[in-house]
Enzyme design. Structure first.
Site, PDB file in Angstrom:
ATOM      1  N   LYS A 167       0.854  -1.190   0.000  1.00 31.26           N
ATOM      2  CA  LYS A 167       0.000   0.000   0.000  1.00 31.26           C
ATOM      3  C   LYS A 167       0.887   1.236   0.000  1.00 31.26           C
ATOM      4  O   LYS A 167       1.961   1.235   0.636  1.00 31.26           O
ATOM      5  CB  LYS A 167      -0.884  -0.053   1.261  1.00 31.26           C
ATOM      6  N   SER A 221      -9.715   1.557   2.973  1.00 28.66           N
ATOM      7  CA  SER A 221      -8.846   2.400   2.189  1.00 28.66           C
ATOM      8  C   SER A 221      -7.800   1.629   1.390  1.00 28.66           C
ATOM      9  O   SER A 221      -7.229   2.180   0.449  1.00 28.66           O
ATOM     10  CB  SER A 221      -8.126   3.391   3.100  1.00 28.66           C
ATOM     11  N   SER A 246      -9.892  -1.186   7.010  1.00 24.86           N
ATOM     12  CA  SER A 246      -9.352  -1.000   5.660  1.00 24.86           C
ATOM     13  C   SER A 246      -8.682  -2.209   5.033  1.00 24.86           C
ATOM     14  O   SER A 246      -8.295  -2.145   3.866  1.00 24.86           O
ATOM     15  CB  SER A 246      -8.357   0.153   5.648  1.00 24.86           C
TER      16      SER A 246
HETATM   17  N1  GLN Z   1     -13.092   3.538   6.590  1.00 24.44           N
HETATM   18  C1  GLN Z   1     -12.402   3.889   7.785  1.00 24.44           C
HETATM   19  C2  GLN Z   1     -12.001   5.336   7.758  1.00 24.44           C
HETATM   20  O1  GLN Z   1     -12.225   5.957   6.787  1.00 24.44           O
HETATM   21  C3  GLN Z   1     -11.243   2.987   8.003  1.00 24.44           C
HETATM   22  C4  GLN Z   1     -10.012   3.405   7.326  1.00 24.44           C
HETATM   23  C5  GLN Z   1      -8.844   2.512   7.625  1.00 24.44           C
HETATM   24  O2  GLN Z   1      -8.979   1.445   8.223  1.00 24.44           O
HETATM   25  N2  GLN Z   1      -7.679   3.001   7.261  1.00 24.44           N
HETATM   26  O3  GLN Z   1     -11.460   5.850   8.675  1.00 24.44           O
END
Ligand code: GLN
Length: 475
Positions: free
Chosen positions: A76, A151, A175
């Site tokens: 990532k 994400s 995410s």
């Molecule tokens: N969807 C969650 C957020 O926007 C989780 C994001 C993540 O785990 N990095 O914060």
């Protein structure tokens, strides 16, 4: 192109001389090139991957290849790799180059994995659809009109499209697990502290964890054995010994005790087919001789607010360093110190990141601190102790990973609350720090995949991986 779901199968052919590592890398590069429209990669490490293949081919012939020899891995774009770009999906870090490698990267390389590129993600890992990325959305390879989740959207899509065998993502609120569910993959969020965060761009430091995506529990296990463990560069990394997860995959510790979280399946917001499937999964476990009980965990209305209060507070502090002076984009319009800060941050960050910084700054501000941040911390402690007492009685908590399947690109972009509700079942593992896995057990009548989520007690990744291995034949 030939692809493998299990490292052991790849090794039979690659180490057995059926093809060279160079062929293997070139095949992947061609496949990546051919799927550019999916927008999965931010950068492909062409030369570097080929150089490593040359060295590895020699090692396979004459030496002792590492445990992950020839495994094609993508990372990532919020994980540092020395001498390579790193942007966390943000204009703020456009053209930034890592000065050191994350511990996970060092460990993958030591075991001869081939890191083939960096993968698109939501800006600073904030999002559930990969649409907040500076580079634009990633398309879900299973249906290109849909998001891959976020994400870590690029990380999930790369495995689903067969462009990488394993990828690393980060999971702060879901995410890894949510995109795994949307793309039909296995995705593991380890216990907080199981994997070093050194070299991970910080979002919400008390939640962030790095973890793998793969098409099998075996590959998750083998990669976890390499990346997990103590690290002098991360004081929160546990010194607890890392088990040999893969050799325990088939250990039968039956019967396990499962708690089906009934508030997740009796929930108005959940797709009825996913709820039904999760119940069937639980029924199937019973038939296999496990103990399954429905338990009440009546906190789902609070989990998302707790998560967003704490995550934005931590993010507002972590992202203060991107000011055009210490780090990040510096505006051309700037003429003094204050205007450097103002213009650089205004131009460098996208809308969602700005929303989070403002919310986080607000909840930490004097007069509101106790009412919001302080209260959220107390609620976090309460949730954690409730989860601990459940996991003293049960080995696993069962829930769906997400309330729905992959949604359309653009469909939820204008509605932050809808987007935040994606995280309703995943944030509890981050709030408590417990490990959780998404197992790809379901296919919806709309043709899209979805997962079941299992959560276990601290450092019980071995049990999660065993259940993931067994679940492939369950439903
Ligand atoms: N969807 C969650 C957020 O926007 C989780 C994001 C993540 O785990 N990095 O914060």
């Amino acid at each position: 192109m030939n692809t493998y779901n299990r490292l052991s199968d790849l090794h039979k052919d690659l180490l057995g001389g059926k093809f060279t590592c160079m062929d293997w890398v070139n095949q992947h590069i061609s496949a990546i090139e051919a799927s550019k429209d999916l927008n999965i990669f931010v950068e492909i490490f062409y030369q570097e991957a080929r150089n490593r293949a040359t060295v590895l081919d020699q090692k396979i012939k004459h030496g002792k290849p590492g445990k992950l020899a020839g495994l094609i891995v993508g990372i990532k774009d919020n994980i540092c790799y020395k001498g390579h770009g790193l942007s966390a999906g943000s204009k703020m870090l456009n053209n930034f180059e890592s000065l050191f490698s994350a511990t996970v990267v060092e460990r993958l390389l030591e075991e001869d994995a081939i890191i083939i590129g960096r993968l698109n993600c939501d800006e600073f890992a904030m999002g559930s659809s990969n649409e907040t990325s500076f580079y634009g959305p990633v398309k879900n390879p299973l249906d290109t009109s849909k998001v891959p989740g976020g994400s870590s959207g690029g990380s999930a899509a790369a495995v689903a499209a067969g462009l990488c065998q394993v990828t690393l993502g980060s999971d702060t609120g879901g995410s890894i697990r949510q995109p795994a569910s949307f793309c039909g993959l296995y995705g593991l969020k380890p216990t907080y502290g199981r994997v070093s965060r050194h070299g991970l761009v910080a979002f919400a430091s008390s939640f962030d964890q790095i973890g793998p995506f793969a098409k099998s529990a075996e590959d998750l296990a083998k990669v976890m054995e390499v990346i997990a463990g103590s690290d002098n560069y991360d004081a929160t990394a546990s010194t607890k010994e890392v088990p040999e997860y893969h050799s325990k995959l088939k250990e039968a510790n039956k019967p396990f005790r499962f708690a089906l979280l009934k508030d997740t399946v009796d929930n108005n917001g959940i797709d009825p087919e996913i709820a039904e499937h999760t119940r069937q999964y639980a029924e199937q476990l019973k038939k296999e001789g496990h103990i399954v009980e429905e338990v009440s965990f009546p906190y789902f209305d609070y989990l998302v607010p707790i998560y967003y209060l704490i995550a934005t507070a931590e993010a507002s502090s972590n992202l203060a360093r991107y000011d055009g002076v210490h780090f990040g984009h510096r505006s051309e319009k700037a003429h003094d110190l204050e205007s450097i800060y103002k213009h650089s941050r205004a131009e460098g960050f996208g809308l969602e990141v700005k929303r989070r910084i403002m919310l986080g700054t607000f909840v930490l501000s004097s007069g509101y601190y106790d009412a919001f941040y302080g209260l959220a911390q107390k609620a976090r402690n309460h949730i954690t102790s409730e989860m601990k007492s459940l996991l003293a009685k049960y080995d696993f908590l069962i829930s769906p990973t997400c309330p729905g399947t992959a949604f359309g690109i653009g469909e939820k972009q204008e509605d932050p609350i809808q987007m935040y509700l994606q995280d309703i079942f995943t944030v509890m593992a981050n709030i408590s720090g417990m490990p959780a896995i998404s197992i790809p057990t379901g296919t919806h009548s709309n043709g899209l995949p979805f997962g079941v989520q299992l959560t276990a007690d601290y450092f019980a990744e071995d049990k999660l991986l065993q259940m993931a291995e067994r679940s492939s034949s369950l439903v």
